[in-house]
Design a protein around this motif. Structure first.
Motif, PDB file in Angstrom:
ATOM      1  N   TRP A 134       0.951  -1.330   0.428  1.00  0.00           N
ATOM      2  CA  TRP A 134      -0.145   0.293   0.249  1.00  0.00           C
ATOM      3  C   TRP A 134       0.618   1.119  -0.045  1.00  0.00           C
ATOM      4  CZ3 TRP A 134      -4.711   0.625  -1.119  1.00  0.00           C
ATOM      5  CH2 TRP A 134      -5.924  -0.223  -1.104  1.00  0.00           C
ATOM      6  N   ASP A 135       1.567   1.430   0.280  1.00  0.00           N
ATOM      7  CA  ASP A 135       3.057   2.345   0.428  1.00  0.00           C
ATOM      8  C   ASP A 135       3.522   2.992  -0.985  1.00  0.00           C
ATOM      9  OD1 ASP A 135       3.486   1.634   2.953  1.00  0.00           O
ATOM     10  OD2 ASP A 135       5.080   1.036   2.969  1.00  0.00           O
ATOM     11  N   PHE A 136       3.535   1.677  -1.585  1.00  0.00           N
ATOM     12  CA  PHE A 136       4.083   2.385  -3.397  1.00  0.00           C
ATOM     13  C   PHE A 136       2.289   2.997  -3.855  1.00  0.00           C
ATOM     14  CE2 PHE A 136       2.761   1.321  -7.344  1.00  0.00           C
ATOM     15  CZ  PHE A 136       4.924   2.271  -8.240  1.00  0.00           C
ATOM     16  N   ILE A 137       0.963   2.759  -3.342  1.00  0.00           N
ATOM     17  CA  ILE A 137       0.001   3.370  -4.031  1.00  0.00           C
ATOM     18  C   ILE A 137      -0.797   4.761  -3.511  1.00  0.00           C
ATOM     19  CG2 ILE A 137      -2.531   2.788  -4.226  1.00  0.00           C
ATOM     20  CD1 ILE A 137      -1.989  -0.191  -4.066  1.00  0.00           C
ATOM     21  N   ILE A 138      -0.210   4.479  -2.187  1.00  0.00           N
ATOM     22  CA  ILE A 138      -0.414   6.005  -1.685  1.00  0.00           C
ATOM     23  C   ILE A 138       1.155   6.969  -1.825  1.00  0.00           C
ATOM     24  CG2 ILE A 138      -0.151   7.138   1.060  1.00  0.00           C
ATOM     25  CD1 ILE A 138      -2.229   5.819   0.391  1.00  0.00           C
ATOM     26  N   GLY A 139       2.446   6.510  -2.040  1.00  0.00           N
ATOM     27  CA  GLY A 139       3.353   7.479  -2.652  1.00  0.00           C
ATOM     28  C   GLY A 139       2.866   7.456  -3.956  1.00  0.00           C
ATOM     29  N   GLN A 140       1.998   6.990  -5.275  1.00  0.00           N
ATOM     30  CA  GLN A 140       2.142   7.221  -5.999  1.00  0.00           C
ATOM     31  C   GLN A 140       0.385   8.118  -6.302  1.00  0.00           C
ATOM     32  OE1 GLN A 140       3.267   6.652  -9.336  1.00  0.00           O
ATOM     33  NE2 GLN A 140       5.031   5.642  -7.931  1.00  0.00           N
ATOM     34  N   LEU A 141      -0.262   8.115  -5.281  1.00  0.00           N
ATOM     35  CA  LEU A 141      -0.983   8.945  -5.279  1.00  0.00           C
ATOM     36  C   LEU A 141      -1.006  10.698  -4.746  1.00  0.00           C
ATOM     37  CD1 LEU A 141      -3.884   6.490  -3.728  1.00  0.00           C
ATOM     38  CD2 LEU A 141      -4.240   7.798  -5.951  1.00  0.00           C
ATOM     39  N   TYR A 142       0.005  10.912  -4.030  1.00  0.00           N
ATOM     40  CA  TYR A 142       0.255  11.826  -3.307  1.00  0.00           C
ATOM     41  C   TYR A 142       1.351  12.562  -4.072  1.00  0.00           C
ATOM     42  CZ  TYR A 142       3.829  14.804  -1.433  1.00  0.00           C
ATOM     43  OH  TYR A 142       4.377  16.280  -1.206  1.00  0.00           O
ATOM     44  N   SER A 143       2.231  11.936  -5.258  1.00  0.00           N
ATOM     45  CA  SER A 143       2.832  12.179  -6.563  1.00  0.00           C
ATOM     46  C   SER A 143       2.468  12.272  -7.107  1.00  0.00           C
ATOM     47  CB  SER A 143       3.860  10.728  -6.646  1.00  0.00           C
ATOM     48  OG  SER A 143       4.315  10.034  -6.119  1.00  0.00           O
ATOM     49  N   GLY A 144       0.865  11.962  -7.563  1.00  0.00           N
ATOM     50  CA  GLY A 144      -0.094  12.655  -8.907  1.00  0.00           C
ATOM     51  C   GLY A 144      -0.825  13.432  -8.183  1.00  0.00           C
ATOM     52  N   ALA A 145      -1.238  13.604  -6.979  1.00  0.00           N
ATOM     53  CA  ALA A 145      -1.717  14.445  -6.395  1.00  0.00           C
ATOM     54  C   ALA A 145      -0.622  15.696  -6.327  1.00  0.00           C
ATOM     55  CB  ALA A 145      -2.172  14.679  -5.078  1.00  0.00           C
ATOM     56  N   GLU A 146       0.444  15.879  -6.026  1.00  0.00           N
ATOM     57  CA  GLU A 146       1.031  16.893  -5.881  1.00  0.00           C
ATOM     58  C   GLU A 146       2.477  17.290  -7.277  1.00  0.00           C
ATOM     59  OE1 GLU A 146       0.332  19.034  -3.526  1.00  0.00           O
ATOM     60  OE2 GLU A 146      -0.601  17.757  -2.204  1.00  0.00           O
TER      61      GLU A 146
END
Length: 184
Positions: A39-51
């Motif tokens: 899930w860390d990868f998914i959260i990281g990718q969502l954060y990268s996309g959001a910012e």
């Protein structure tokens, strides 16, 4: 559109918040912990996309099979051959020096399993390239992504690794039993 979707999903739907106070120069290493779940990868990718924060990341080579390998390379993945003794830190440091922009995310634990003996490659890449290390913590208990500290590598590995581990000691991973900063 992608940014709006990631912001909606991560912040509105999933309830995460970002607490980022550190400036992001053109070149840096992200030291991300704890890393206890996929899930860390998914959260990281969502954060990268959001910012709109694009960075490369290291991932074990076993994930780079068809068709996932194409996808992971497209989004910035760099395969790591753990069994081989390579000069990956030297190569990445030279790459960082030669580019006008360089962003690399590394999980110092090197695994999702419990590992109190953190890898130090991220530190040596930053030291050799003369770039800062941004400390990014992901806390599942508080649902916060936090970056409130930057380390400028000075060669005092033991002291600075202690400082880095102290920063992360209170973060709760998705699977808290899989996270340890080890002896400080």
């Amino acid at each position: 559109m992608w940014k709006a979707f990631c912001r909606w999903l991560l912040y509105k739907r999933m309830g995460w918040v970002a607490d980022i106070t550190e400036p992001h120069p053109d070149k840096y290493i992200i030291c991300l912990a704890p890393h206890t779940s996929n899930w860390d990868f998914i959260i990281g990718q969502l954060y990268s996309g959001a910012e709109s924060l694009k960075s490369n990341f290291l991932m074990k080579k076993e994930w780079f099979f068809w068709p996932l390998g194409v996808f992971f390379r497209h989004i910035g993945g760099i395969p790591v051959w753990r069994s081989k003794r390579t000069s990956m830190t030297d190569n990445l440091a030279e790459t960082a020096k030669s580019l006008s922009s360089f962003r690399l995310c590394v999980t110092p634990e090197g695994t999702r399993s419990l590992n109190p003996e953190w890898k130090k490659g991220f530190y040596f890449i930053a030291l050799k390239a003369g770039i800062p290390i941004l400390l990014y913590g992901v806390d599942y208990e508080k649902r916060v992504i936090k970056c409130n500290k930057t380390i400028i590598p000075n060669g005092d590995l033991d002291s600075q690794m202690k400082e880095i581990k102290l920063y992360f000691k209170d973060f709760k991973g998705k699977k808290p039993k899989n996270f340890s900063v080890g002896e400080i």
